[in-house]
Design a protein around this motif. Structure first.
Motif, PDB file in Angstrom:
ATOM      1  N   ASP A 132       0.537   4.403   0.661  1.00 24.15           N
ATOM      2  CA  ASP A 132       0.487   5.365   1.771  1.00 24.15           C
ATOM      3  C   ASP A 132       1.240   4.840   2.990  1.00 24.15           C
ATOM      4  O   ASP A 132       1.895   5.597   3.704  1.00 24.15           O
ATOM      5  N   ARG A 176      -7.523   8.031  -2.584  1.00 17.88           N
ATOM      6  CA  ARG A 176      -6.643   9.167  -2.277  1.00 17.88           C
ATOM      7  C   ARG A 176      -5.502   8.775  -1.353  1.00 17.88           C
ATOM      8  O   ARG A 176      -5.540   7.765  -0.688  1.00 17.88           O
ATOM      9  N   SER A 177      -4.490   9.642  -1.280  1.00 11.79           N
ATOM     10  CA  SER A 177      -3.466   9.372  -0.285  1.00 11.79           C
ATOM     11  C   SER A 177      -3.770  10.185   0.965  1.00 11.79           C
ATOM     12  O   SER A 177      -4.514  11.146   0.941  1.00 11.79           O
ATOM     13  N   ILE A 178      -3.138   9.761   2.067  1.00 15.26           N
ATOM     14  CA  ILE A 178      -3.411  10.428   3.343  1.00 15.26           C
ATOM     15  C   ILE A 178      -2.791  11.831   3.332  1.00 15.26           C
ATOM     16  O   ILE A 178      -1.680  12.012   2.865  1.00 15.26           O
ATOM     17  N   GLN A 179      -3.521  12.784   3.847  1.00 17.42           N
ATOM     18  CA  GLN A 179      -2.957  14.141   4.009  1.00 17.42           C
ATOM     19  C   GLN A 179      -2.231  14.182   5.334  1.00 17.42           C
ATOM     20  O   GLN A 179      -2.811  13.911   6.357  1.00 17.42           O
ATOM     21  N   ARG A 180      -0.960  14.496   5.287  1.00 13.73           N
ATOM     22  CA  ARG A 180      -0.235  14.614   6.559  1.00 13.73           C
ATOM     23  C   ARG A 180       0.132  16.060   6.806  1.00 13.73           C
ATOM     24  O   ARG A 180       0.364  16.804   5.909  1.00 13.73           O
ATOM     25  N   ARG A 226      -7.812   1.153  -3.809  1.00 15.80           N
ATOM     26  CA  ARG A 226      -7.158   2.314  -3.227  1.00 15.80           C
ATOM     27  C   ARG A 226      -7.681   3.595  -3.815  1.00 15.80           C
ATOM     28  O   ARG A 226      -8.028   3.645  -4.974  1.00 15.80           O
ATOM     29  N   HIS A 243       0.845  -1.196   0.000  1.00 14.79           N
ATOM     30  CA  HIS A 243       0.000   0.000   0.000  1.00 14.79           C
ATOM     31  C   HIS A 243       0.885   1.253   0.000  1.00 14.79           C
ATOM     32  O   HIS A 243       1.695   1.446   0.923  1.00 14.79           O
ATOM     33  N   ALA A 298      -0.420   4.436  10.002  1.00 13.99           N
ATOM     34  CA  ALA A 298      -0.806   4.633   8.590  1.00 13.99           C
ATOM     35  C   ALA A 298      -1.917   3.650   8.201  1.00 13.99           C
ATOM     36  O   ALA A 298      -2.878   4.030   7.515  1.00 13.99           O
ATOM     37  N   VAL A 307      -5.621   4.795   6.843  1.00 12.39           N
ATOM     38  CA  VAL A 307      -6.182   4.371   5.549  1.00 12.39           C
ATOM     39  C   VAL A 307      -7.554   3.718   5.762  1.00 12.39           C
ATOM     40  O   VAL A 307      -8.513   3.997   5.035  1.00 12.39           O
ATOM     41  N   ALA A 348       4.761   6.505   4.479  1.00 11.92           N
ATOM     42  CA  ALA A 348       4.892   6.910   5.884  1.00 11.92           C
ATOM     43  C   ALA A 348       6.091   6.213   6.523  1.00 11.92           C
ATOM     44  O   ALA A 348       6.861   6.827   7.277  1.00 11.92           O
TER      45      ALA A 348
END
Ligand SMILES: Cc1ncc(COP(=O)(O)O)c(C=O)c1O
Length: 378
Positions: free
Chosen positions: A50, A374-378, A372, A48, A316, A320, A54
């Motif tokens: 994301d 979007r990706s995670i907003q950090r 899958r 994955h 992470a 998700v 991370a």
């Protein structure tokens, strides 16, 4: 020729070389569908992006700092996240590196809790037949896989076992589910009374039984009665959600569907989704407070507990699952599986018992993996 003591000495294992999504490829290029996510581990599938991103970022910053001297930002963030989504009253997290370690820690924390309260006579653990709680000595003692326990018998702590909730085989033809549940609850209470309520530390159970029964949920009302009985005798309730927890049944913790909050919950597997070895023990605030006001230290630790890279992977994975609303997908897929099991059971009843038993009563049991987005907003 291998220098590894593998699980089976006579077996030649394919070499897993790469993996993506549900596919594992071996070094000869053969592809395998990892449908069960290993042993119910790889809940997001493999690779994955994301989770990997991370982990890469964390590795560049900090791989390890010993927990005798330091905490880490990510270990604190993961604990905040786990507590924010934990059952009622659960207030603290103890990190370990896997399921057996989580169960082992639960047994020791439960005993220490009573020692700190001056209840030194509490020494017995009650658990259930046909359960698996791990492979280290304490966890093996509370489990009941006889073929794995037998030769280590002299090394195991004294544990007393009662019947599992195994409706398909255990419920009598003339018995309603509620009466069956009541019979099992009475058996548990009788066992606790036989041992002396004040001598028992804890009752340990898998909320949904995994490896040893095969995805078997309790009958409705059972855990409510168990909670009452434990409370009446001052016995701690330890739920082992190493396999059934962290979303696998459609809620983050399987016990949410039972409407109860245990004293201790062991989690692992889907916590890190296979990206790193991590497990945790979640505890009621009262247990933490007793230790904090007493000796001030849980007499139990591991070198790799709270490893920053493992905590990063777990955080992470949890982000998700939440961002992509994957638990809704588990519920959808679980209902689908239940319908299919029901239709098969009409033709071949014996085929639809185990997986079906979990699904029929709303406890979904499947891999979370979803497309899958979007990706995670950090
Ligand atoms: C319910 C349960 N508890 C504990 C364990 C032990 O976990 P581990 O193999 O990570 O030590 C397992 C492993 O399958 C499990 O299913």
């Amino acid at each position: 020729m291998t220098h590894i003591l593998h699980r089976q000495t006579g077996h030649s294992y394919p070499v897993a070389a790469s993996a993506q999504g549900v596919i594992i490829r071996d070094s000869a290029g053969k592809e395998y569908i990892d449908a069960s996510g290993g042993a119910a581990v790889s809940c997001l599938g493999h690779g994955h992006p994301d989770v990997l991103a991370a982990m890469h970022e964390q590795l560049d910053r900090l791989a390890y700092a010993h927990t005798s001297f330091f905490t880490s930002q990510v270990a604190e963030a993961l604990a905040d996240d786990l507590i924010a989504h934990a059952p009622r009253g659960i207030g603290r997290v103890f990190y370990v590196s896997g399921g057996s370690e989580a169960v082992e820690a639960a047994l020791k924390l439960a005993r220490q809790y009573f020692v700190e309260r001056g209840e030194l006579e509490r020494r017995y653990i009650v658990a259930r037949y046909q359960s698996y709680h791990g492979i280290t000595l304490g966890a093996l003692a509370v489990g009941s896989r006889e073929w794995q326990r037998q030769q280590f018998g002299p090394l195991l702590i004294e544990t007393h076992h009662v019947s599992p909730v195994y409706e398909y085989r255990g419920r009598r033809a003339d018995e309603m589910p509620q009466a069956y549940s009541e019979r099992l609850a009475r058996e548990l209470e009788a066992k606790i009374e036989e041992l002396g309520g004040g001598n028992v530390i804890a009752f340990v159970a898998e909320t949904v039984v995994g490896a040893t029964l095969g995805a078997v949920a309790a009958v409705p009302g059972y855990f409510g009665r168990v909670r009452e009985i434990c409370d009446r005798h001052g016995v701690l309730l330890i739920l082992d959600e190493v396999m059934c927890g962290m979303g696998r049944t459609g809620t983050l913790h399987a016990c949410e569907q039972e409407g109860i909050s245990p004293d201790l919950i062991a989690i692992a597997k889907g916590l890190g989704g296979g990206y790193a070895p991590i497990g945790a023990l979640l505890m009621q605030e009262k247990i933490f407070a007793t230790i904090a006001k007493g000796s001030g230290a849980f007499q139990h630790s591991h070198t790799y507990m709270g490893h920053p890279l493992a905590c990063t992977a777990a955080l992470a994975v949890q982000q998700v699952i939440r961002r992509d609303d994957l638990l809704a997908n588990v519920r959808r897929q679980g209902s689908h599986l239940a319908r299919r099991c029901a239709s098969v059971s009409a033709i071949m009843p014996s085929l639809a018992t185990c997986a079906g038993a979990a699904c029929f009563r709303g406890s979904n049991w499947c891999t979370i993996a979803a497309p899958r987005s979007r990706s995670i907003q950090r």
